[in-house]
Design a protein around this motif. Structure first.
Motif, short mmCIF file in Angstrom:
data_model
loop_
_atom_site.label_atom_id
_atom_site.label_comp_id
_atom_site.label_asym_id
_atom_site.label_seq_id
_atom_site.Cartn_x
_atom_site.Cartn_y
_atom_site.Cartn_z
N GLU A 1 0.82 -1.21 0.00
CA GLU A 1 0.00 0.00 0.00
C GLU A 1 0.86 1.26 0.00
OE1 GLU A 1 -3.96 -1.43 2.49
OE2 GLU A 1 -2.59 0.02 3.41
N PHE A 2 0.21 2.40 -0.30
CA PHE A 2 0.91 3.66 -0.12
C PHE A 2 0.07 4.61 0.71
CE2 PHE A 2 -1.31 6.68 -2.83
CZ PHE A 2 -1.97 5.88 -3.75
N PHE A 3 0.73 5.66 1.21
CA PHE A 3 0.05 6.69 2.00
C PHE A 3 0.67 8.02 1.62
CE2 PHE A 3 -0.76 9.39 5.66
CZ PHE A 3 -2.03 9.04 6.05
N ASP A 4 -0.17 9.03 1.40
CA ASP A 4 0.34 10.36 1.07
C ASP A 4 0.44 11.21 2.33
OD1 ASP A 4 0.72 10.00 -1.65
OD2 ASP A 4 -1.33 10.61 -2.15
N TYR A 5 1.67 11.55 2.69
CA TYR A 5 1.89 12.48 3.80
C TYR A 5 2.05 13.88 3.21
CZ TYR A 5 2.84 8.46 6.86
OH TYR A 5 2.73 7.30 7.58
N ARG A 6 1.31 14.83 3.75
CA ARG A 6 1.41 16.22 3.30
C ARG A 6 1.28 17.13 4.48
NH1 ARG A 6 -1.79 16.59 -2.11
NH2 ARG A 6 -1.07 14.60 -2.87
N PHE A 7 2.23 18.02 4.63
CA PHE A 7 2.13 18.98 5.74
C PHE A 7 3.03 20.17 5.45
CE2 PHE A 7 4.82 15.31 6.71
CZ PHE A 7 6.06 15.88 6.89
N GLN A 8 2.70 21.27 6.11
CA GLN A 8 3.48 22.48 5.92
C GLN A 8 4.65 22.49 6.90
OE1 GLN A 8 1.24 26.09 6.30
NE2 GLN A 8 2.72 27.27 5.08
N LEU A 9 5.77 23.01 6.45
CA LEU A 9 6.98 23.04 7.28
C LEU A 9 7.05 24.41 7.96
CD1 LEU A 9 9.23 21.39 4.58
CD2 LEU A 9 8.37 20.29 6.67
N HIS A 10 6.63 24.46 9.21
CA HIS A 10 6.62 25.75 9.92
C HIS A 10 8.00 26.13 10.43
CE1 HIS A 10 2.31 25.64 9.72
NE2 HIS A 10 2.27 24.48 10.35
N ASP A 11 8.79 25.12 10.78
CA ASP A 11 10.08 25.38 11.42
C ASP A 11 11.22 24.92 10.53
OD1 ASP A 11 8.69 26.17 13.76
OD2 ASP A 11 8.47 24.05 14.32
N ALA A 12 12.28 25.72 10.48
CA ALA A 12 13.50 25.28 9.82
C ALA A 12 14.33 24.47 10.80
CB ALA A 12 14.30 26.49 9.34
N GLY A 13 15.18 23.59 10.29
CA GLY A 13 16.08 22.86 11.19
C GLY A 13 16.32 21.42 10.77
#
Ligand code: C2O
Ligand code: CU
Length: 456
Positions: free
Chosen positions: A119-131
């Motif tokens: 199976e696959f899963f799509d992870y999507r999120f905004q990157l608020h923090d650098a590091g």
């Protein structure tokens, strides 16, 4: 430093690949059909690697490498990863230290269902923090992380930082014997103590490598402890090195000093002023050499110390109005009733409760419920003779005091709580969800030292 927004994996990169005979489908080739849907296609699959010269270790890899493919994104942007499970068992990905919505947090039965083989899963999120962050499964963790499913996630600053050169150093000590075969990732008598250690120390999958660095330049070294168990006592004798960030979050630059204790899951960003060409420095764990840093001639003009990195947009807890919650971490030392039947061992507790790694309903009984946007101080008391790197998902906290050392407050996601130490951390509960709160010594976590904290 150049960064291509879309990096698609094409082939058997990374460590030496040996003897794929008899191994079924082991392919990494997978180009997204619709390249507008994701930036990375990340495949987890078995991969034979050569950790011990002349021998094969049947590792598990992300993107054809163990430790895994380095994922990169830019602060403020979205990271979109299509994750494909080509392992023979279910898994998930947790994005360690990233502040994201619960559905993307990778905890099975809390954030999502496990991703089954094929199976696959799509992870999507905004990157608020650098590091410097990282990723790993949150299922069968001792074995899956132990086999190599750990990888770096680097979030670049929104505006270019003053660093022109950087290297990522992934630290891991493998549970292998002299023939490269895996040994047990967790044995009860070690899980009940400091955790089960590996024996083969590596940097980026190689034992004691020599890494070339540009003479006269200031290089950002991102050191990531991706190990199940070990706290590295990092030191770099006779060098000019300054700390620029801890666990992803910037600090006022300060000298590295004699030794920095980097617990499992923790990261440190150093600036190293590379000495004149031909010099060798030794990056060490206590007295043990992890890597040789070799200075090679470089024609750019000498670099100077960059300015401090810009702070991440983490909410500042107000200590005056914060409510204090207390958490005791202790040794329980009993076998759970079903241990004899192959159930989980219980050696550790948080506030008298042990997480049962096989019980899917544990997260329904959070150990604390926080009000959304409330301000909190957690008092963490370690009542045991072993140290515990305490990690919280979903939110970043500020370390404010300790009864054992002087604290210059900093933001982090993991705090290395020393033997018998009491420390205070503070946070704003600004992310609704059910968040894991656990020790990052993996076999402590799997033998009780985990809880859920709810924010509603
Ligand atoms: Cu790296 Cu639940 O953690
Ligand atoms: Cu622990």
């Amino acid at each position: 430093m150049s960064f291509t927004r879309r990096q698609i994996l094409t082939g058997l990169a990374g460590l030496g690949v040996v003897g794929l005979a008899g191994s079924g489908a082991r392919y990494w080739l997978g180009r997204p059909a619709d390249i507008t849907t994701h930036d990375y296609e990340l495949i987890a699959a078995p991969l034979d690697v050569e950790l011990v010269p002349g021998h094969v270790t049947p590792a598990w890899a992300y993107g054809g490498q163990a430790p895994g493919l380095e994922l990169r994104g830019r602060q403020g942007d979205w990271l979109r990863v299509r994750f494909i499970n080509n392992l023979p068992e279910p898994t998930t990905i947790h994005w360690h230290g990233i502040r994201l919505p619960l559905e993307m947090d990778g905890v099975p039965y809390v954030s999502q269902l496990p991703v089954l083989p094929g199976e696959f899963f799509d992870y999507r999120f905004q990157l608020h923090d650098a590091g410097s962050f990282w990723y790993h499964p949150h299922t069968s963790s001792a074995a899956q992380l132990g086999r190599g499913l750990v990888g770096p996630l680097i979030v670049e600053e929104r505006e270019p930082s003053g660093f022109r050169h950087e290297r990522t150093l992934n630290l891991k000590s493998w549970h292998v014997d002299k023939q490269g075969a895996f040994t047990k990732f967790s044995v009860p008598r070690e899980a009940a103590r400091g955790g089960t250690p590996g024996v083969l120390s590596t940097v980026n999958g190689t034992h004691a490598p020599t890494l070339d660095l540009p003479a006269g330049q200031v290089v950002r070294l991102r050191l990531l402890n991706l190990d199940n168990t070990l706290t590295y006592r990092l030191n770099l004798p006779d060098s000019e090195a300054r700390i620029y960030a801890l666990d992803g979050h910037p600090v006022a630059p300060m000298p590295l000093g004699k030794e920095y204790w980097l617990g499992p899951g923790m990261r440190i960003d150093l600036a190293l002023k590379v000495p004149e060409a031909g010099t060798e420095l030794s990056l060490r764990n206590g007295p043990l050499r992890l890597a040789t840093l070799r200075s090679v001639a470089h024609d750019e003009v000498a670099g100077d110390w960059p300015p401090a990195l810009p702070a991440n947009p983490v909410a500042e807890p107000d200590l005056q109005r914060a409510e204090t919650l207390r958490f005791n971490f202790e040794w329980a030392g009993t076998l759970s009733t079903d241990a004899a039947q192959g159930g989980a061992y219980t050696f550790w507790q948080i506030n008298g409760e042990a997480w049962d790694i096989n019980d899917k309903t544990c997260a329904d009984r959070p150990i604390a419920t926080l009000k959304k946007d409330g301000h909190y101080i957690f008092e963490l008391r370690n009542l045991s003779q072993y140290q515990h790197p305490i990690h919280l998902h979903g939110m970043t906290f500020k370390v404010i005091s300790s009864n054992r050392r002087k604290i210059d407050p900093w933001f982090t996601d993991t705090y290395l709580l020393g033997k018998n130490e009491t420390a205070r951390i503070a946070l704003v509960a600004d992310n609704p969800g059910v968040w894991m709160f656990h020790c990052h010594v993996i076999d402590h976590m799997e033998t009780g030292l985990m809880a859920a904290i709810e924010v509603v």
